[in-house]
Design an enzyme around this catalytic site. Sequence first.
Site, PDB file in Angstrom:
ATOM      1  N   PHE A 159       0.813  -1.228   0.000  1.00 44.82           N
ATOM      2  CA  PHE A 159       0.000   0.000   0.000  1.00 44.82           C
ATOM      3  C   PHE A 159       0.838   1.265   0.000  1.00 44.82           C
ATOM      4  O   PHE A 159       0.399   2.319  -0.465  1.00 44.82           O
ATOM      5  CB  PHE A 159      -0.948   0.014   1.213  1.00 44.82           C
ATOM      6  CG  PHE A 159      -0.298   0.528   2.472  1.00 44.82           C
ATOM      7  CD1 PHE A 159      -0.253   1.891   2.747  1.00 44.82           C
ATOM      8  CD2 PHE A 159       0.305  -0.334   3.380  1.00 44.82           C
ATOM      9  CE1 PHE A 159       0.368   2.377   3.887  1.00 44.82           C
ATOM     10  CE2 PHE A 159       0.919   0.129   4.516  1.00 44.82           C
ATOM     11  CZ  PHE A 159       0.956   1.488   4.775  1.00 44.82           C
ATOM     12  N   GLY A 223      -4.773 -12.686  -5.105  1.00 45.56           N
ATOM     13  CA  GLY A 223      -3.350 -12.597  -5.472  1.00 45.56           C
ATOM     14  C   GLY A 223      -2.683 -13.963  -5.471  1.00 45.56           C
ATOM     15  O   GLY A 223      -1.719 -14.196  -6.211  1.00 45.56           O
ATOM     16  N   GLY A 244       6.154 -12.504   2.370  1.00 43.25           N
ATOM     17  CA  GLY A 244       7.238 -13.166   1.643  1.00 43.25           C
ATOM     18  C   GLY A 244       7.426 -14.616   2.067  1.00 43.25           C
ATOM     19  O   GLY A 244       7.715 -15.483   1.245  1.00 43.25           O
ATOM     20  N   GLU A 261      10.712  -8.152  -2.165  1.00 36.00           N
ATOM     21  CA  GLU A 261      11.070  -6.841  -1.592  1.00 36.00           C
ATOM     22  C   GLU A 261      10.272  -6.710  -0.302  1.00 36.00           C
ATOM     23  O   GLU A 261       9.116  -6.298  -0.317  1.00 36.00           O
ATOM     24  CB  GLU A 261      10.670  -5.705  -2.548  1.00 36.00           C
ATOM     25  CG  GLU A 261      11.447  -5.660  -3.841  1.00 36.00           C
ATOM     26  CD  GLU A 261      12.871  -5.171  -3.672  1.00 36.00           C
ATOM     27  OE1 GLU A 261      13.281  -4.830  -2.548  1.00 36.00           O
ATOM     28  OE2 GLU A 261      13.586  -5.150  -4.680  1.00 36.00           O
ATOM     29  N   CYS A 295       9.316   1.609   3.382  1.00 27.98           N
ATOM     30  CA  CYS A 295      10.115   0.417   3.711  1.00 27.98           C
ATOM     31  C   CYS A 295      11.501   0.845   4.148  1.00 27.98           C
ATOM     32  O   CYS A 295      12.168   0.144   4.904  1.00 27.98           O
ATOM     33  CB  CYS A 295      10.180  -0.524   2.522  1.00 27.98           C
ATOM     34  SG  CYS A 295      10.621   0.305   1.000  1.00 27.98           S
ATOM     35  N   ALA A 458      15.492   6.643  -2.196  1.00 24.87           N
ATOM     36  CA  ALA A 458      16.423   6.127  -3.201  1.00 24.87           C
ATOM     37  C   ALA A 458      16.085   6.661  -4.597  1.00 24.87           C
ATOM     38  O   ALA A 458      14.950   7.014  -4.874  1.00 24.87           O
ATOM     39  CB  ALA A 458      16.363   4.605  -3.207  1.00 24.87           C
TER      40      ALA A 458
HETATM   41  P1  NAD Z   1       1.380  -6.753   3.075  1.00 24.25           P
HETATM   42  O1  NAD Z   1       2.421  -7.817   3.156  1.00 24.25           O
HETATM   43  O2  NAD Z   1       0.265  -6.790   4.027  1.00 24.25           O
HETATM   44  O3  NAD Z   1       0.720  -6.754   1.605  1.00 24.25           O
HETATM   45  C1  NAD Z   1       1.485  -6.539   0.439  1.00 24.25           C
HETATM   46  C2  NAD Z   1       0.783  -7.132  -0.762  1.00 24.25           C
HETATM   47  O4  NAD Z   1       0.835  -8.553  -0.664  1.00 24.25           O
HETATM   48  C3  NAD Z   1      -0.720  -6.798  -0.863  1.00 24.25           C
HETATM   49  O5  NAD Z   1      -1.038  -6.600  -2.226  1.00 24.25           O
HETATM   50  C4  NAD Z   1      -1.392  -8.042  -0.309  1.00 24.25           C
HETATM   51  O6  NAD Z   1      -2.696  -8.239  -0.796  1.00 24.25           O
HETATM   52  C5  NAD Z   1      -0.455  -9.121  -0.823  1.00 24.25           C
HETATM   53  N1  NAD Z   1      -0.435 -10.378  -0.072  1.00 24.25           N
HETATM   54  C6  NAD Z   1      -0.360 -10.547   1.272  1.00 24.25           C
HETATM   55  N2  NAD Z   1      -0.285 -11.854   1.571  1.00 24.25           N
HETATM   56  C7  NAD Z   1      -0.303 -12.528   0.396  1.00 24.25           C
HETATM   57  C8  NAD Z   1      -0.271 -13.910   0.042  1.00 24.25           C
HETATM   58  N3  NAD Z   1      -0.224 -14.865   0.957  1.00 24.25           N
HETATM   59  N4  NAD Z   1      -0.309 -14.242  -1.271  1.00 24.25           N
HETATM   60  C9  NAD Z   1      -0.377 -13.292  -2.222  1.00 24.25           C
HETATM   61  N5  NAD Z   1      -0.423 -11.964  -1.948  1.00 24.25           N
HETATM   62  C10 NAD Z   1      -0.386 -11.598  -0.654  1.00 24.25           C
HETATM   63  O7  NAD Z   1       2.167  -5.344   3.163  1.00 24.25           O
HETATM   64  P2  NAD Z   1       1.592  -3.860   3.273  1.00 24.25           P
HETATM   65  O8  NAD Z   1       1.035  -3.631   4.634  1.00 24.25           O
HETATM   66  O9  NAD Z   1       0.767  -3.520   2.078  1.00 24.25           O
HETATM   67  O10 NAD Z   1       2.940  -2.997   3.113  1.00 24.25           O
HETATM   68  C11 NAD Z   1       3.832  -2.744   4.152  1.00 24.25           C
HETATM   69  C12 NAD Z   1       5.001  -3.710   4.136  1.00 24.25           C
HETATM   70  O11 NAD Z   1       5.623  -3.726   2.851  1.00 24.25           O
HETATM   71  C13 NAD Z   1       6.108  -3.320   5.091  1.00 24.25           C
HETATM   72  O12 NAD Z   1       6.616  -4.469   5.718  1.00 24.25           O
HETATM   73  C14 NAD Z   1       7.158  -2.682   4.190  1.00 24.25           C
HETATM   74  O13 NAD Z   1       8.476  -2.687   4.708  1.00 24.25           O
HETATM   75  C15 NAD Z   1       7.033  -3.532   2.982  1.00 24.25           C
HETATM   76  N6  NAD Z   1       7.545  -2.866   1.791  1.00 24.25           N
HETATM   77  C16 NAD Z   1       8.761  -3.267   1.304  1.00 24.25           C
HETATM   78  C17 NAD Z   1       9.309  -2.629   0.199  1.00 24.25           C
HETATM   79  C18 NAD Z   1      10.651  -3.032  -0.330  1.00 24.25           C
HETATM   80  O14 NAD Z   1      10.965  -2.617  -1.438  1.00 24.25           O
HETATM   81  N7  NAD Z   1      11.457  -3.807   0.383  1.00 24.25           N
HETATM   82  C19 NAD Z   1       8.596  -1.599  -0.434  1.00 24.25           C
HETATM   83  C20 NAD Z   1       7.349  -1.225   0.080  1.00 24.25           C
HETATM   84  C21 NAD Z   1       6.841  -1.872   1.193  1.00 24.25           C
END
Ligand code: NAD
Length: 507
Positions: A159, A223, A244, A261, A295, A458
């Site tokens: 998000f 998803g 992940g 990521e 992030c 970045a």
């Molecule tokens: P989230 O993990 O709740 O959701 C991210 C996405 O994954 C959403 O589209 C969600 O619907 C999907 N998703 C979740 N579980 C899934 C599954 N089992 N199978 C398939 N899809 C699934 O994360 P969030 O709350 O939207 O974002 C915040 C997190 O994202 C933080 O931990 C942040 O650090 C991380 N983030 C990392 C980066 C990076 O580049 N390293 C960039 C942005 C955000």
Amino acid sequence: MTTQTHDQLLSTIQDALKACGYTGSLEGGNLQTRTPLTGEDLFKIQGTTKEQATEMIAAADEAFKSWRDVPAPRRGNVIKRWGELLTEHKHDLGILVQVEAGKSISEAEGEVQEMIDICDFALGQSRMLYGKTMPSERPGHRLMETWHPIGVVGVISAFNFPVAVYSWNTANALVCGDTVVWKPSEMCALSALGAHALLARAIDDCGEDQNISHLILGDRTVGEVLLDDPRVELVSATGSTRMGREVAPRVASRFGRYLLELGGNNAAIVSPTADLDLALRGIVFAAAGTAGQRCTTMRRLIVHESIADKLVDQIVAAYKTLTIGDPRDESVLVGPLVNQGAFDGMQKSLEAAKEQGGEVLVGGNRVIVDDTEKSFYVEPAVVRMPEQSEIVHNETFAPILYVLTYSDFDEAIALHNAVPQGLSSAIFTQDNSEAELFLSASGSDCGIANVNIGTSGAEIGGAFGGEKETGGGRESGSDAWKTYMRRATNTINYSGELPLAQGVKFL
Ligand code: NAD
């Protein structure tokens, strides 16, 4: 204080979506959209069913069979056009990002600028999908490598960067000859509709096949179709480490590729030689900006004991001047948390920090904005910790900065690398040896290591990503394009003989 009514906000969103080229319905669906600015519900749009998602994958797979043979520079033209349209509609898409991610308009438009930048980059890349030629050990032979598209790329995004991360993946994947099926965050479906509509227009303007790009709307359950379908060659997933952990083994079990990521727990070391004015500005932007929802947000400060009190006092003073509120008011620096879950998570972490000996020096309280309890605004917090403890090892996706002190440089590096995440890192120092040590193999263990700037913000030219529980993936610039392609090693024999490698004799 914003003067925009809810109805005015709805019509602003409609106008922005229309300007981007979205012509579908915004009502009668099953997917409720919401804004963290006020906590109010917005439109109810149509989500994607699992069956529809599977059909999209099939269509993208079919489109791939032609798209892979389109000359890469011509594929680049679609991305060039996308960049032009994004430039034209930077404000429209920025509004949608602001509404759903709660960012200031400057940060929201900055996110769209990142999309424009990656389009420029990928356009150039479309003429530089280079393979190497290596000297063959056999006479009359040529040894070389060629790079080919891989197929359908499934993009799952978070998000907090609802459109930029999508574009990092999509611009590279499309010029590489792959097709894309995108599952954005369910919290940012309107931004997704806008960004996707602009790409659809670019594809149309270039006379290419619309099936090279698809959008799946819905939560994780829809998803998950991307994880299990063998036609999805690469799943690029951005989000929490929890996500992940679920994605990687499922995709690996079918020998699919994945690019992760995930969460960060980013720190800055501040040495006694640091320019403290510069460090102060870098720390406050990286730790409190975007309400701690990047992030790359700075979550840990590792400061030399001789300057700790002075620097911490300055940070606390700066935090007290931060304007918190609805970022539609342009004087506001800190907007809302995305939802109640984020607020509760922050409170829980602050409690745990206190139990583990931490002292909250500033912030942590809820701020009621515009007399409503539906939105979740909070004062960014600074917590002084007596030592590294369990809570400091976790990513809480909210503005909490834990302060730790060190006495010698080795201790600072050890504290820095002691967490399971490995995304971004920084050192503030005027001592060149410290800076070099921080960047060396025994220094920071993160994918991003900065000197005299904060952990966030970045540029697209570098490869973006992190190590350890951050997942190891690289997106955006440098040679990240290679993840979206497969490599073939080719040996061509023009000798008229058949010498075997390693001098092996046979027949
Ligand atoms: P989230 O993990 O709740 O959701 C991210 C996405 O994954 C959403 O589209 C969600 O619907 C999907 N998703 C979740 N579980 C899934 C599954 N089992 N199978 C398939 N899809 C699934 O994360 P969030 O709350 O939207 O974002 C915040 C997190 O994202 C933080 O931990 C942040 O650090 C991380 N983030 C990392 C980066 C990076 O580049 N390293 C960039 C942005 C955000």
